[in-house]
Design a protein around this motif. Structure first.
Motif, PDB file in Angstrom:
ATOM      1  N   PHE B 255       0.848  -1.200   0.000  1.00 31.49           N
ATOM      2  CA  PHE B 255       0.000   0.000   0.000  1.00 31.49           C
ATOM      3  C   PHE B 255       0.881   1.247   0.000  1.00 31.49           C
ATOM      4  O   PHE B 255       2.028   1.203   0.428  1.00 31.49           O
ATOM      5  CB  PHE B 255      -0.912   0.031   1.238  1.00 31.49           C
ATOM      6  N   ARG B 256       0.300   2.349  -0.470  1.00 38.38           N
ATOM      7  CA  ARG B 256       1.042   3.599  -0.542  1.00 38.38           C
ATOM      8  C   ARG B 256       0.553   4.541   0.553  1.00 38.38           C
ATOM      9  O   ARG B 256      -0.650   4.676   0.758  1.00 38.38           O
ATOM     10  CB  ARG B 256       0.780   4.243  -1.915  1.00 38.38           C
ATOM     11  N   PHE B 257       1.504   5.139   1.255  1.00 38.79           N
ATOM     12  CA  PHE B 257       1.155   6.008   2.387  1.00 38.79           C
ATOM     13  C   PHE B 257       0.559   7.323   1.893  1.00 38.79           C
ATOM     14  O   PHE B 257       1.085   7.954   0.973  1.00 38.79           O
ATOM     15  CB  PHE B 257       2.416   6.275   3.211  1.00 38.79           C
ATOM     16  N   ASP B 258      -0.555   7.725   2.522  1.00 35.24           N
ATOM     17  CA  ASP B 258      -1.192   8.989   2.176  1.00 35.24           C
ATOM     18  C   ASP B 258      -1.247   9.877   3.431  1.00 35.24           C
ATOM     19  O   ASP B 258      -1.979   9.563   4.375  1.00 35.24           O
ATOM     20  CB  ASP B 258      -2.617   8.696   1.665  1.00 35.24           C
ATOM     21  N   PRO B 259      -0.447  10.978   3.458  1.00 31.56           N
ATOM     22  CA  PRO B 259      -0.404  11.824   4.668  1.00 31.56           C
ATOM     23  C   PRO B 259      -1.773  12.375   5.060  1.00 31.56           C
ATOM     24  O   PRO B 259      -2.040  12.585   6.245  1.00 31.56           O
ATOM     25  CB  PRO B 259       0.534  12.961   4.278  1.00 31.56           C
ATOM     26  N   ASN B 260      -2.658  12.569   4.071  1.00 38.84           N
ATOM     27  CA  ASN B 260      -3.983  13.103   4.406  1.00 38.84           C
ATOM     28  C   ASN B 260      -4.776  12.122   5.268  1.00 38.84           C
ATOM     29  O   ASN B 260      -5.510  12.513   6.174  1.00 38.84           O
ATOM     30  CB  ASN B 260      -4.783  13.404   3.132  1.00 38.84           C
ATOM     31  N   LEU B 261      -4.615  10.830   4.941  1.00 36.27           N
ATOM     32  CA  LEU B 261      -5.316   9.822   5.739  1.00 36.27           C
ATOM     33  C   LEU B 261      -4.767   9.794   7.162  1.00 36.27           C
ATOM     34  O   LEU B 261      -5.488   9.535   8.116  1.00 36.27           O
ATOM     35  CB  LEU B 261      -5.184   8.442   5.103  1.00 36.27           C
ATOM     36  N   MET B 262      -3.457  10.060   7.288  1.00 33.12           N
ATOM     37  CA  MET B 262      -2.880  10.081   8.636  1.00 33.12           C
ATOM     38  C   MET B 262      -3.453  11.249   9.435  1.00 33.12           C
ATOM     39  O   MET B 262      -3.788  11.096  10.606  1.00 33.12           O
ATOM     40  CB  MET B 262      -1.365  10.207   8.579  1.00 33.12           C
ATOM     41  N   GLU B 263      -3.585  12.364   8.787  1.00 36.60           N
ATOM     42  CA  GLU B 263      -4.174  13.525   9.479  1.00 36.60           C
ATOM     43  C   GLU B 263      -5.597  13.234   9.906  1.00 36.60           C
ATOM     44  O   GLU B 263      -6.024  13.562  11.004  1.00 36.60           O
ATOM     45  CB  GLU B 263      -4.148  14.743   8.548  1.00 36.60           C
ATOM     46  N   ALA B 264      -6.347  12.562   9.013  1.00 40.12           N
ATOM     47  CA  ALA B 264      -7.736  12.218   9.335  1.00 40.12           C
ATOM     48  C   ALA B 264      -7.783  11.256  10.518  1.00 40.12           C
ATOM     49  O   ALA B 264      -8.633  11.375  11.405  1.00 40.12           O
ATOM     50  CB  ALA B 264      -8.406  11.586   8.125  1.00 40.12           C
ATOM     51  N   ALA B 265      -6.828  10.305  10.527  1.00 39.74           N
ATOM     52  CA  ALA B 265      -6.813   9.306  11.617  1.00 39.74           C
ATOM     53  C   ALA B 265      -6.447   9.962  12.941  1.00 39.74           C
ATOM     54  O   ALA B 265      -6.895   9.531  14.009  1.00 39.74           O
ATOM     55  CB  ALA B 265      -5.825   8.199  11.282  1.00 39.74           C
ATOM     56  N   ALA B 266      -5.613  11.005  12.870  1.00 40.13           N
ATOM     57  CA  ALA B 266      -5.149  11.653  14.107  1.00 40.13           C
ATOM     58  C   ALA B 266      -6.256  12.457  14.772  1.00 40.13           C
ATOM     59  O   ALA B 266      -6.222  12.687  15.974  1.00 40.13           O
ATOM     60  CB  ALA B 266      -3.958  12.549  13.799  1.00 40.13           C
ATOM     61  N   ARG B 267      -7.260  12.858  13.968  1.00 36.60           N
ATOM     62  CA  ARG B 267      -8.335  13.690  14.528  1.00 36.60           C
ATOM     63  C   ARG B 267      -9.200  12.867  15.478  1.00 36.60           C
ATOM     64  O   ARG B 267      -9.755  11.837  15.106  1.00 36.60           O
ATOM     65  CB  ARG B 267      -9.205  14.244  13.397  1.00 36.60           C
ATOM     66  N   GLY B 268      -9.261  13.315  16.714  1.00 36.91           N
ATOM     67  CA  GLY B 268     -10.168  12.685  17.674  1.00 36.91           C
ATOM     68  C   GLY B 268      -9.738  11.303  18.132  1.00 36.91           C
ATOM     69  O   GLY B 268     -10.506  10.566  18.727  1.00 36.91           O
ATOM     70  N   THR B 269      -8.497  10.920  17.831  1.00 34.49           N
ATOM     71  CA  THR B 269      -8.037   9.595  18.280  1.00 34.49           C
ATOM     72  C   THR B 269      -6.921   9.798  19.289  1.00 34.49           C
ATOM     73  O   THR B 269      -6.158  10.743  19.162  1.00 34.49           O
ATOM     74  CB  THR B 269      -7.427   8.801  17.094  1.00 34.49           C
ATOM     75  N   ASP B 270      -6.828   8.882  20.228  1.00 38.21           N
ATOM     76  CA  ASP B 270      -5.729   9.045  21.171  1.00 38.21           C
ATOM     77  C   ASP B 270      -4.423   8.636  20.491  1.00 38.21           C
ATOM     78  O   ASP B 270      -4.411   7.912  19.504  1.00 38.21           O
ATOM     79  CB  ASP B 270      -6.056   8.381  22.503  1.00 38.21           C
ATOM     80  N   GLU B 271      -3.311   9.176  21.016  1.00 39.50           N
ATOM     81  CA  GLU B 271      -2.022   9.069  20.332  1.00 39.50           C
ATOM     82  C   GLU B 271      -1.668   7.631  19.967  1.00 39.50           C
ATOM     83  O   GLU B 271      -1.212   7.338  18.881  1.00 39.50           O
ATOM     84  CB  GLU B 271      -0.957   9.642  21.271  1.00 39.50           C
ATOM     85  N   ARG B 272      -1.960   6.713  20.904  1.00 36.77           N
ATOM     86  CA  ARG B 272      -1.579   5.325  20.678  1.00 36.77           C
ATOM     87  C   ARG B 272      -2.411   4.660  19.591  1.00 36.77           C
ATOM     88  O   ARG B 272      -2.004   3.668  19.013  1.00 36.77           O
ATOM     89  CB  ARG B 272      -1.751   4.536  21.981  1.00 36.77           C
ATOM     90  N   LEU B 273      -3.625   5.178  19.386  1.00 34.24           N
ATOM     91  CA  LEU B 273      -4.503   4.558  18.400  1.00 34.24           C
ATOM     92  C   LEU B 273      -4.339   5.159  17.015  1.00 34.24           C
ATOM     93  O   LEU B 273      -4.924   4.663  16.061  1.00 34.24           O
ATOM     94  CB  LEU B 273      -5.954   4.711  18.840  1.00 34.24           C
ATOM     95  N   MET B 274      -3.555   6.237  16.933  1.00 39.18           N
ATOM     96  CA  MET B 274      -3.462   6.927  15.660  1.00 39.18           C
ATOM     97  C   MET B 274      -2.900   6.013  14.570  1.00 39.18           C
ATOM     98  O   MET B 274      -3.461   5.930  13.475  1.00 39.18           O
ATOM     99  CB  MET B 274      -2.589   8.171  15.839  1.00 39.18           C
ATOM    100  N   ILE B 275      -1.824   5.282  14.901  1.00 39.58           N
ATOM    101  CA  ILE B 275      -1.201   4.449  13.876  1.00 39.58           C
ATOM    102  C   ILE B 275      -2.127   3.300  13.437  1.00 39.58           C
ATOM    103  O   ILE B 275      -2.359   3.131  12.235  1.00 39.58           O
ATOM    104  CB  ILE B 275       0.196   3.962  14.338  1.00 39.58           C
ATOM    105  N   PRO B 276      -2.705   2.519  14.392  1.00 43.68           N
ATOM    106  CA  PRO B 276      -3.644   1.478  13.945  1.00 43.68           C
ATOM    107  C   PRO B 276      -4.823   2.058  13.149  1.00 43.68           C
ATOM    108  O   PRO B 276      -5.225   1.482  12.143  1.00 43.68           O
ATOM    109  CB  PRO B 276      -4.145   0.858  15.255  1.00 43.68           C
ATOM    110  N   SER B 277      -5.332   3.228  13.578  1.00 48.73           N
ATOM    111  CA  SER B 277      -6.457   3.823  12.857  1.00 48.73           C
ATOM    112  C   SER B 277      -6.036   4.204  11.439  1.00 48.73           C
ATOM    113  O   SER B 277      -6.791   4.021  10.489  1.00 48.73           O
ATOM    114  CB  SER B 277      -6.952   5.088  13.561  1.00 48.73           C
ATOM    115  N   CYS B 278      -4.811   4.720  11.348  1.00 49.07           N
ATOM    116  CA  CYS B 278      -4.321   5.124  10.035  1.00 49.07           C
ATOM    117  C   CYS B 278      -4.144   3.906   9.126  1.00 49.07           C
ATOM    118  O   CYS B 278      -4.500   3.946   7.946  1.00 49.07           O
ATOM    119  CB  CYS B 278      -3.000   5.865  10.224  1.00 49.07           C
ATOM    120  N   LEU B 279      -3.628   2.819   9.695  1.00 43.87           N
ATOM    121  CA  LEU B 279      -3.483   1.589   8.899  1.00 43.87           C
ATOM    122  C   LEU B 279      -4.852   1.115   8.429  1.00 43.87           C
ATOM    123  O   LEU B 279      -5.020   0.700   7.286  1.00 43.87           O
ATOM    124  CB  LEU B 279      -2.816   0.491   9.743  1.00 43.87           C
TER     125      LEU B 279
END
Lengths: 282, 602
Positions: B255-279
């Motif tokens: 898969f190809r990393f998309d920084p926008n999706l990471m930003e979306a995942a970071a919104r309203g998620t706790d720090e530890r969940l950001m990476i799993p949410s982004c995946l």
């Protein structure tokens, strides 16, 4: 719906909530319960609580305190400061019992290493012995035999389904009932029976998927099955190991279910069988 | 100046030359004694988008090998960039061909406000230990510029000290010691040992303590290689850089990393969940065509939920039970660093197995349960593993046929047959030397001893509690003819009223006397001592001068009750024992020597 944050839970409190099927969600280091579950959670924790609103709408943080804690402390302090003949009598008996417990635990601990090593040797040897004394089947025959066995296993009355995980067979049962000599039929719950294909890790372990009950030890899976899924020592273990060595997994499963349903008479662990709920009439 | 003074200045001059040489190397010159310049490509990391834009608009050429790094192809581009961005070079690392300039800019300095890097405890090295002083300052400077802007916490460095206990998430700690320090401390203090990880989260030394907080690489770094600190810090930066980790993990599963999706995942998620949410956003959402909500359940069972238009992913959870099976050693050829127990599937959903047969997840309708505690340290290895699991889940969710119950059963049946057949083949390599009969006998006898010891243990352990014993005391006091009960050391002493004994053959009642019944709770013995009289040295017809009885048909009853500590029954039978007589017995025939009871007592 309102939600409540319950802070400062010990791991044992969380286990108690899980055992009593209270639905809760992790909330940082705390847990969050929804309003319908709150009273049940407090009952399990044996606590009274007050709540205050948080920055989030409809979410409240509660402060809770155990109800019986102080009473138990008072009773304990009275017991040890009581110098009346009655108090001394109780202390004498307690001290003697504590000493007996220590001695018997020491004795139990001393026999365990021998049991573990002899069991491991037995498990390995019995499989070697079985294979050495059986005519060698072809690969196709073996494959077919075991596929048939699996179908037979999942067709057993009390078995719901079975999975294979690494080198273990995971057997899921329907709700099982134990016949308690003193209090009749008791509902144990649905079980996951883990049978290792090579007989290691105790060969068979039993896990209750419905409830864990404090019996002879905390969080027992069945009256005679400890929290780690191992059973009390019983002659049946030798039979189970032998059957695993002979790849007779259907019989192993049947015996493992039977082991839960028939409580060994006179076993001190089974004294607490009445802590499991009675079987409900349909 | 004499010769000796000149000689002593020699080493100082050499050190100064060395330092000057190193400084010049930073600015792309060769050693001062060499005329050949070093041709190096330099990179900088952690520039803001705004800074990159300044460079682009000024026509400075650079490449972006990954989301964090920019690489300059020629020396002048780097120098211009440095001037344009008003940056300061802290250090330059790397080899002769490529290097990384560790730089600080105004925006990093702003982040540093309020945070400090300090050595703890404050260790003022003596003057002669100037090398150590110099090292400390250099290490602090490196840490300050390299790590502080990323962790955004004050950093305490422990140098040559045992590993610190992290005190919450307010501070990042680094513990530096050499392997010899470590071994020495292990020898001198048995309690010193605790779990140690290197910067990638790989365990170096097994844990002895239960305090799981010690394991958090995100608040503490333990390193055994103080000399490799710069390399270690760079690896930490990689570990702490979510975009880099995510890009690597996603690349590994195609898969190809998309920084926008990471930003979306970071919104309203706790720090530890950001990476799993982004995946999940990258891998699962395109397949399920719904929002995927990820929960970190930390080993708690959670019931499935059925909100429409959402898929729920529960990390380290299952619908029922607790984590209770041993974790596999590896999955998809990657070692599992965590030895936390894992969940078994509930048996109600579709099991998903890894290459080695381990059921890593279960799908129940729109709920996905992951059984491993796979985001424990947040290392790149763990995130890679999680990405792989999500990719496998996505495959199953994509293919309806894989979720058919009959397919699952047939797959399981096939795997069962394969596993059993392979064990059958492996088991056939018998050496024929083992005597099976002996092995069987040994096992059986050890099982019998263990069962007996266990039964005895629980028999004692489950004996009545203190409250019941208090009630038992009350029962003893309430028994007929009992006057008082007291406890002296190991002895329970019961004083009785005057006891009488009826001769069954003549019907005559005899006055035996008041008794003190003494029970030794330690040795399980009992004595009867007549407090009124003795006849021919006897305390009672069946009790000799030492207070010991000829038990007759109660020979087995007393020891059994004493052992079970059923003292109320013991006292009741002990009184009855004095009140009855067997005149056919030698001792019992002496009853006639006792005084007859008065008329009123009869």
């Amino acid at each position: 719906m309102k939600s409540f944050i319950i802070p400062n839970l010990e791991p044992s409190d969380r286990t108690a909530l899980i055992n009593q099927r209270v639905i809760f969600y992790p909330w940082g280091k705390d847990v969050l319960v929804e309003e319908p579950q709150l009273q049940r959670a407090l009952k399990v924790l044996d606590a009274k609580a007050t709540s205050e609103p948080t920055d989030i709408a409809e979410v409240f943080r509660i402060s809770w305190k155990r109800i019986t804690h102080q009473v138990e402390l008072d009773r304990a302090s009275n017991r040890y400061s009581d110098q009346s003949p009655r108090g001394k009598y109780v202390q004498r008996c307690d001290a003697r019992i504590a000493e007996l417990i220590r001695q018997s635990k020491e004795k139990l601990d001393s026999v365990l290493p021998v049991l573990i090593s002899s069991k491991a040797t037995f498990t390995k040897s019995s499989r070697l012995f079985f294979i050495a004394n059986t005519p060698e089947p072809s690969q196709d025959d073996l494959q077919k035999k075991f596929e048939d066995q699996f179908q037979q296993l999942i067709s057993l009355d009390k078995v719901r389904t079975a999975f294979v995980d690494c080198s273990a067979l995971l057997v899921y049962t329907h709700t099982l009932y134990a016949d308690c000599p003193s209090s009749g039929l008791r509902e144990l719950g649905e079980f996951l029976i883990v049978i290792t294909l090579d007989g290691t890790e105790d060969g068979v372990r039993w896990f209750n998927n419905t409830r864990l009950v404090n019996g002879a030890e905390p969080a027992m899976n069945a009256p005679h099955v400890f929290s780690d899924g191992t059973a009390c020592f019983d002659g049946l273990q030798q039979t189970l190991q032998e059957l695993i060595a002979q790849f007779e997994f259907v019989t192993v499963t049947e015996l493992a279910i039977q082991f839960l349903e028939i409580l060994p008479a006179g076993n001190p662990l089974c004294r607490f069988a009445d802590r499991w709920p009675p079987k409900q009439p349909h | 100046m004499n010769v000796f003074a000149l000689l002593s200045l020699g080493p100082v001059v050499l050190i100064l030359l060395g330092l000057l040489d190193r400084r010049l190397r930073h600015y792309r010159f060769g050693p001062i004694w060499s005329s050949k310049p070093i041709s190096r490509r330099l990179s900088i990391r952690h520039l803001t988008n705004q800074q990159k834009e300044i460079l682009r608009s000024s026509g400075i050429e650079f490449e972006e090998p990954d989301a964090e790094t920019i690489l300059f192809n020629d020396k002048w581009s780097f120098v211009q960039a440095k001037l344009l961005l008003n940056g300061e070079v802290v250090d330059i690392t790397g080899d002769a061909d490529t290097g990384e300039a560790i730089m600080t800019f105004q925006h990093i300095k702003a982040v540093q406000n309020g945070f400090t890097t300090s050595f703890s405890p404050i260790d003022r090295a003596p003057l002669q230990d100037w090398v150590r002083n110099f090292n400390q300052r250099k290490i602090a400077k490196l840490v300050n510029y390299l790590l502080l802007p990323v962790v955004k916490k004050s950093i305490a460095i422990y140098y040559g000290e045992p590993g610190p206990r992290p005190n919450g998430d307010d501070q990042f700690s680094i513990s530096l010691y050499s392997l010899s320090d470590w071994e020495e401390r292990q020898r001198s203090s048995p309690h010193f040992s605790r779990e140690i990880y290197d910067v990638t989260g790989r365990r170096l030394i097994a844990e002895l303590e239960q305090d799981r907080l010690n394991l958090r690489i995100c608040s503490t770094l333990y390193t055994l290689r103080a000399c490799d600190l710069v390399d270690d810090l760079r690896r930490i930066l990689n570990e702490l850089s979510p975009s880099l980790i995510l890009a690597q993990a996603l690349k590994s599963v195609g898969f190809r990393f998309d920084p926008n999706l990471m930003e979306a995942a970071a919104r309203g998620t706790d720090e530890r969940l950001m990476i799993p949410s982004c995946l999940a956003k990258h891998i699962l959402e395109p397949v399920v065509q719904r929002h995927v909500e990820v929960y970190n359940c930390a080993g708690n069972a959670l019931s499935p939920v059925s909100y429409e238009n959402m898929v729920h992913v529960f990390l380290y959870s299952s619908p029922v039970g607790t984590p209770r099976l041993n974790p596999p050693k590896q999955l998809w050829q990657t070692a599992i660093t965590s030895d936390d127990p894992v969940f078994a599937p509930s048996g109600t959903g579709i099991p998903l197995a890894a290459d080695n047969g381990f059921i890593f997840a279960e799908i129940l309708d729109r709920n996905v349960y992951l059984h491993l505690n796979c985001v424990r340290l947040g290392t790149s290895e763990e995130i890679g593993m999680l990405a792989r699991q999500f990719a496998e889940i996505a495959n199953v969710m994509k293919d309806e046929s894989q979720r058919d119950n009959r397919t699952v059963v047939s797959r399981m049946s096939e795997r069962f047959a394969q596993q059993c057949a392979s064990q059958y083949r492996a088991g056939g390599l018998a050496d024929g030397k083992t005597n099976f009969a002996t092995v069987e006998t040994t096992f059986r006898s050890s099982l019998i001893s263990a069962a007996s010891a266990q039964s005895e243990y629980y028999q004692v352990k489950n004996s009545p509690d203190s409250e019941l014993r208090g009630r038992e005391f009350d029962q003893i006091c309430a028994l007929a003819n009992v006057e008082s009960v007291s406890v002296r050391d190991a002895w329970i002493v019961v004083t009785t009223a005057n006891l009488y004994c009826l001769n069954p053959s003549s019907g005559v009642k005899y006055d035996i006397g008041k008794f003190e019944i003494q029970i030794n709770a330690k040795e399980h013995t009992i004595r009867w001592l007549n407090q009124t009289r003795r006849v021919n040295g006897f305390h009672a017809p069946h009790v000799n001068g030492e207070g010991l009885a000829c038990m007759g048909n109660t020979k087995e009853l007393f020891p059994m009750l004493l052992k079970k500590q059923e003292y109320a029954s013991v006292v009741q039978i002990a009184i009855a024992f004095v009140e009855t007589v067997n005149v056919d017995d030698n001792w019992g025939s002496q009853i006639t020597n006792w005084p007859r009871a008065c008329k009123g007592q009869q």
